[in-house]
Design an enzyme around this catalytic site. Sequence first.
Site, mmCIF file in Angstrom:
data_model
loop_
_atom_site.group_PDB
_atom_site.id
_atom_site.type_symbol
_atom_site.label_atom_id
_atom_site.label_comp_id
_atom_site.label_asym_id
_atom_site.label_seq_id
_atom_site.Cartn_x
_atom_site.Cartn_y
_atom_site.Cartn_z
ATOM 1 N N LYS A 73 -6.937 13.517 -0.146
ATOM 2 C CA LYS A 73 -8.147 14.095 -0.745
ATOM 3 C C LYS A 73 -9.118 14.231 0.427
ATOM 4 O O LYS A 73 -10.239 13.717 0.409
ATOM 5 C CB LYS A 73 -8.664 13.164 -1.848
ATOM 6 C CG LYS A 73 -9.793 13.727 -2.673
ATOM 7 C CD LYS A 73 -9.370 14.804 -3.654
ATOM 8 C CE LYS A 73 -10.574 15.349 -4.386
ATOM 9 N NZ LYS A 73 -10.295 16.565 -5.158
ATOM 10 N N ASP B 168 0.565 5.557 -6.869
ATOM 11 C CA ASP B 168 0.742 4.847 -8.140
ATOM 12 C C ASP B 168 0.774 5.867 -9.283
ATOM 13 O O ASP B 168 1.664 5.860 -10.144
ATOM 14 C CB ASP B 168 -0.458 3.882 -8.298
ATOM 15 C CG ASP B 168 -0.300 2.931 -9.458
ATOM 16 O OD1 ASP B 168 0.728 2.996 -10.159
ATOM 17 O OD2 ASP B 168 -1.226 2.120 -9.675
ATOM 18 N N ASP C 162 -5.381 16.305 -6.449
ATOM 19 C CA ASP C 162 -5.569 16.952 -7.759
ATOM 20 C C ASP C 162 -4.618 18.138 -7.912
ATOM 21 O O ASP C 162 -4.000 18.345 -8.957
ATOM 22 C CB ASP C 162 -7.037 17.362 -7.971
ATOM 23 C CG ASP C 162 -7.679 17.982 -6.741
ATOM 24 O OD1 ASP C 162 -7.087 17.918 -5.642
ATOM 25 O OD2 ASP C 162 -8.773 18.556 -6.869
ATOM 26 N N ASP D 239 4.358 7.790 -11.233
ATOM 27 C CA ASP D 239 4.578 7.697 -12.680
ATOM 28 C C ASP D 239 4.631 9.080 -13.314
ATOM 29 O O ASP D 239 5.450 9.338 -14.196
ATOM 30 C CB ASP D 239 3.458 6.875 -13.347
ATOM 31 C CG ASP D 239 3.821 5.402 -13.436
ATOM 32 O OD1 ASP D 239 4.813 4.991 -12.785
ATOM 33 O OD2 ASP D 239 3.133 4.652 -14.150
ATOM 34 N N TYR E 37 -6.748 -0.652 -3.330
ATOM 35 C CA TYR E 37 -6.251 -1.797 -4.102
ATOM 36 C C TYR E 37 -6.438 -3.120 -3.360
ATOM 37 O O TYR E 37 -6.444 -4.182 -3.967
ATOM 38 C CB TYR E 37 -4.767 -1.633 -4.441
ATOM 39 C CG TYR E 37 -4.469 -0.586 -5.493
ATOM 40 C CD1 TYR E 37 -5.491 0.109 -6.130
ATOM 41 C CD2 TYR E 37 -3.161 -0.289 -5.855
ATOM 42 C CE1 TYR E 37 -5.213 1.067 -7.088
ATOM 43 C CE2 TYR E 37 -2.876 0.671 -6.820
ATOM 44 C CZ TYR E 37 -3.909 1.343 -7.426
ATOM 45 O OH TYR E 37 -3.623 2.294 -8.376
#
Length: 356
Positions: free
Chosen positions: A191, A247, A223, A251, A140
């Site tokens: 990852k 992020d 994942d 959620d 980001y």
Amino acid sequence: MTMKIAVLPGDGIGPEIITQALRVLEVLKNEGMAMEFTEAPLGGQAYDQYGHPYPEFTQKICRAADAVLLGAVGGPQYDNLDRPLRPERGLLGIRKDLGLFANLRPAVLYPELANASTLKPEVVAGLDIMIVRELTGDVYFGQPRGMRTNESGEREGFNTMVYSESEVRRIAHVAFDIAMKRGKKLCSVDKANVLETTEFWKEIVIDVAKEYPEVELSHMYVDNAAMQLIRNPKQFDVMVTGNIFGDILSDEASMLTGSIGMLASASLNETKKGLYEPSHGSAPDIAGKNLANPIATILSAAMMLRYTFDNEAAAVRIENAIKKVLAAGYRTGDIYEEGMKRVSCSEMGDQIVASM
Ligand code: NAD
């Protein structure tokens, strides 16, 4: 020492839910806990008063405070403002100004509300996960970034995923410290099979773990973590991950509970100064109607006592007061079910104050 708390009601339902959180804190203050509240505007409210969503007036108060308690910002009347003046920019501004790099998002589902989830009650009832998300680094913010025309003349977009050692170390410390205060289990999400940045992340987390021999550390690919959160979420205690994975996973985890009005959050800096706010927005559709659920904000105040002021007993007392009120059947509209007692925002506040 007096706890200096900046109070930013914000927009929409912000003032209504903040009022109820302050009533709960006042109970502790009246019993002798030294607290000082200073109110300041943020978001649309600040734009209306000062022409800026995070004006100097508010900056001074927030910098001088030990903790900031925020309602929510935003509303349709501000949607056409220039981007730098929009309420949400106030939020970005305060996060940056206070150096808030650690985002704490609990996903807690009280057994009484298990039907609010879209998952089977037996999968989620009693769920209690804390997701620790790094907030100021990763893809980001990494440079270089942008859009360009490449060597073969085709347009492309690009970003840079990068974490420095100090960035990973400090967020790992926050996560291990929180695990120590909870169930002493930490899952670091990466990852590492594909991305060097997160392979590096994993290496540093393993190194920091040496300082926390009591904490059981595990690692999971993002994942798989996304799947496990739906398949068997109760296997998790604390999860720590980078900005982009966090992020998405935070959620996802919040929706395991199905009730947006119950979700608290905190963002901390290196001195444990924190911004505490509900995870939801300013709910303009119900603003001013005394319908909002104040529990996410009251739980955020409890997190403030726990994480900035190290007062576990006071935090637990607030959480237990909320549990009792839910067990007694009181519900705001967003969590209402047939047979329960429907209450307004202020009546929910009354019940929680009484149960304190
Ligand atoms: P929202 O979270 O405000 O509302 C989504 C839905 O959930 C609405 O139906 C709302 O009524 C309901 N809801 C939210 N909080 C509730 C509560 N405490 N009690 C009962 N019901 C509740 O999201 P949105 O509608 O997408 O956004 C509205 C405004 O809030 C926008 O301006 C947005 O930019 C802003 N926003 C602010 C924040 C923040 O301040 N941190 C976060 C998200 C959105």
